[in-house]
Enzyme design. Structure first.
Site, PDB file in Angstrom:
ATOM      1  CB  SER A   9      -0.882   0.001   1.254  1.00 28.71           C
ATOM      2  OG  SER A   9      -1.406   1.301   1.444  1.00 28.71           O
ATOM      3  CG  HIS A  32      -3.732  -1.741  -1.592  1.00 31.09           C
ATOM      4  ND1 HIS A  32      -4.805  -2.584  -1.820  1.00 31.09           N
ATOM      5  CD2 HIS A  32      -4.107  -0.942  -0.561  1.00 31.09           C
ATOM      6  CE1 HIS A  32      -5.778  -2.308  -0.966  1.00 31.09           C
ATOM      7  NE2 HIS A  32      -5.377  -1.306  -0.193  1.00 31.09           N
ATOM      8  CG  ASP A  34      -5.159   2.185   0.987  1.00 30.42           C
ATOM      9  OD1 ASP A  34      -6.022   1.289   0.937  1.00 30.42           O
ATOM     10  OD2 ASP A  34      -3.976   1.984   1.317  1.00 30.42           O
ATOM     11  CG  MET A  36      -8.817   6.478   2.652  1.00 27.62           C
ATOM     12  SD  MET A  36      -8.049   6.468   4.287  1.00 27.62           S
ATOM     13  CE  MET A  36      -6.992   5.015   4.156  1.00 27.62           C
ATOM     14  CG  HIS A  65      -9.079  -0.476  -0.240  1.00 32.76           C
ATOM     15  ND1 HIS A  65      -8.476  -0.623   0.989  1.00 32.76           N
ATOM     16  CD2 HIS A  65     -10.413  -0.621  -0.015  1.00 32.76           C
ATOM     17  CE1 HIS A  65      -9.409  -0.848   1.899  1.00 32.76           C
ATOM     18  NE2 HIS A  65     -10.598  -0.833   1.322  1.00 32.76           N
ATOM     19  CG  MET A  67     -11.456   2.406   2.369  1.00 32.11           C
ATOM     20  SD  MET A  67      -9.881   2.410   3.244  1.00 32.11           S
ATOM     21  CE  MET A  67      -8.772   2.607   1.860  1.00 32.11           C
ATOM     22  CG  MET A 136     -11.348  -3.710   5.163  1.00 31.55           C
ATOM     23  SD  MET A 136      -9.854  -3.214   4.285  1.00 31.55           S
ATOM     24  CE  MET A 136      -8.995  -2.240   5.534  1.00 31.55           C
ATOM     25  CG  ASP A 174      -5.841  -3.303   3.144  1.00 26.99           C
ATOM     26  OD1 ASP A 174      -4.768  -3.016   3.708  1.00 26.99           O
ATOM     27  OD2 ASP A 174      -6.524  -2.473   2.500  1.00 26.99           O
TER      28      ASP A 174
HETATM   29  O1  LIG Z   1      -6.811   0.216   3.564  1.00 23.91           O
HETATM   30  C1  LIG Z   1      -5.962   0.547   4.358  1.00 23.91           C
HETATM   31  C2  LIG Z   1      -6.351   1.298   5.584  1.00 23.91           C
HETATM   32  O2  LIG Z   1      -7.710   1.495   5.589  1.00 23.91           O
HETATM   33  C3  LIG Z   1      -4.497   0.274   4.069  1.00 23.91           C
HETATM   34  O3  LIG Z   1      -4.395  -0.428   2.850  1.00 23.91           O
HETATM   35  C4  LIG Z   1      -3.850  -0.545   5.160  1.00 23.91           C
HETATM   36  O4  LIG Z   1      -4.018  -0.012   6.411  1.00 23.91           O
HETATM   37  C5  LIG Z   1      -2.372  -0.796   4.867  1.00 23.91           C
HETATM   38  O5  LIG Z   1      -1.538  -0.287   5.817  1.00 23.91           O
HETATM   39  P1  LIG Z   1      -0.852  -1.175   6.974  1.00 23.91           P
HETATM   40  O6  LIG Z   1      -0.234  -2.377   6.315  1.00 23.91           O
HETATM   41  O7  LIG Z   1       0.135  -0.242   7.571  1.00 23.91           O
HETATM   42  O8  LIG Z   1      -1.953  -1.591   7.936  1.00 23.91           O
HETATM   43 FE   LIG Z   2      -6.315  -0.616   1.641  1.00 26.74          FE
END
Ligand SMILES: O=C(CO)[C@H](O)[C@H](O)COP(=O)(O)O
Ligand SMILES: [Fe+2]
Length: 221
Positions: A9, A32, A34, A36, A65, A67, A136, A174
């Site tokens: 990510s 990946h 993210d 948001m 991804h 969100m 998740m 994830d």
């Molecule tokens: O979707 C996510 C958070 O909502 C990220 O992809 C995820 O948290 C990755 O970070 P880490 O490996 O540090 O947890």
């Molecule tokens: Fe993610």
């Protein structure tokens, strides 16, 4: 089972040097990203214009991804900009089957995410509409959180449902994935792993990815 994949990510990358940060994870299977919106989750990252710039900066597959609220309206834009895989949250979709079909029609793989407390059972019959399910393993919104072991039984149930479906759907986890947790997730049945802080906090991120992949392969066997 499909093959093991490690998708770092870039949430944990230095956003001021994104192209260089992407080059540091050359051993990854996909990137990946993210997205948001500060509504579905209490954090704001990026939207389509920045994802478009990332698309131009790499030939690696993009694993988006989302969100964001109102996924039915916004998710197809990410398929249109050339992402190989688009994940929407079922909690943010009014018509997940229609949305999955729309994403596939626009040339992307369709993936659906579930927050830790969202049960998989209501969606068992629609798995064949999907290329991937994302379970998740933290509450979405932030990198660097601890892996939630409470999700492991859901990973096992999802794996069984996927095997029963006879369709090779990927099962992604994830959140909090690291050398300390990836084996548990792989043993439970996950085969695609997102890791943010574990990769970008390493001195050599490319090597950290290879080590995670090897741990998952061994645990899966
Ligand atoms: O979707 C996510 C958070 O909502 C990220 O992809 C995820 O948290 C990755 O970070 P880490 O490996 O540090 O947890
Ligand atoms: Fe993610």
């Amino acid at each position: 089972m499909t093959g093991i994949a490690i998708n770092p990510s870039i949430l944990s990358a230095d956003f001021s040097r994104l192209a260089e940060e992407i080059a540091r994870i050359d051993t990854s299977d996909a990137i990946h990203v993210d997205v948001m919106d500060n509504h579905f989750v209490p954090n704001l990252t990026m939207g389509a214009p920045v994802v478009k710039a990332i698309r131009a900066a790499t030939d690696k597959p993009l694993d988006i991804h989302l969100m964001i609220e109102d996924a039915d309206r916004w998710a197809p834009d990410y398929a249109d900009l050339g992402a190989e895989s688009v994940t929407f949250h079922v909690e943010a979709s009014g018509a997940p089957i229609r949305l999955a079909r729309e994403l596939r029609a626009r040339g992307a793989e369709a993936s659906m995410a579930l927050k830790p407390a969202t049960p998989i059972e209501p969606y068992m019959d629609m798995l064949t509409e999907l290329d991937m399910v994302l379970l998740m393993t933290v509450e979405p919104g932030f990198g660097g959180q601890s892996f939630l072991d409470v999700v492991l039984p859901k990973i096992q149930r999802a794996r069984k449902a996927i095997e029963d479906s006879g369709v090779p759907i990927a099962l992604q986890v994830d959140g909090g994935v690291s050398a300390d947790t990836i084996e548990r997730a792989a043993e439970a049945g996950a085969d695609v792993f997102v890791a943010g802080s574990a990769v970008y906090s390493a001195a050599d991120p490319a090597k950290a990815i290879d080590e995670l992949r090897e741990l998952a392969r061994t645990a899966q066997r």
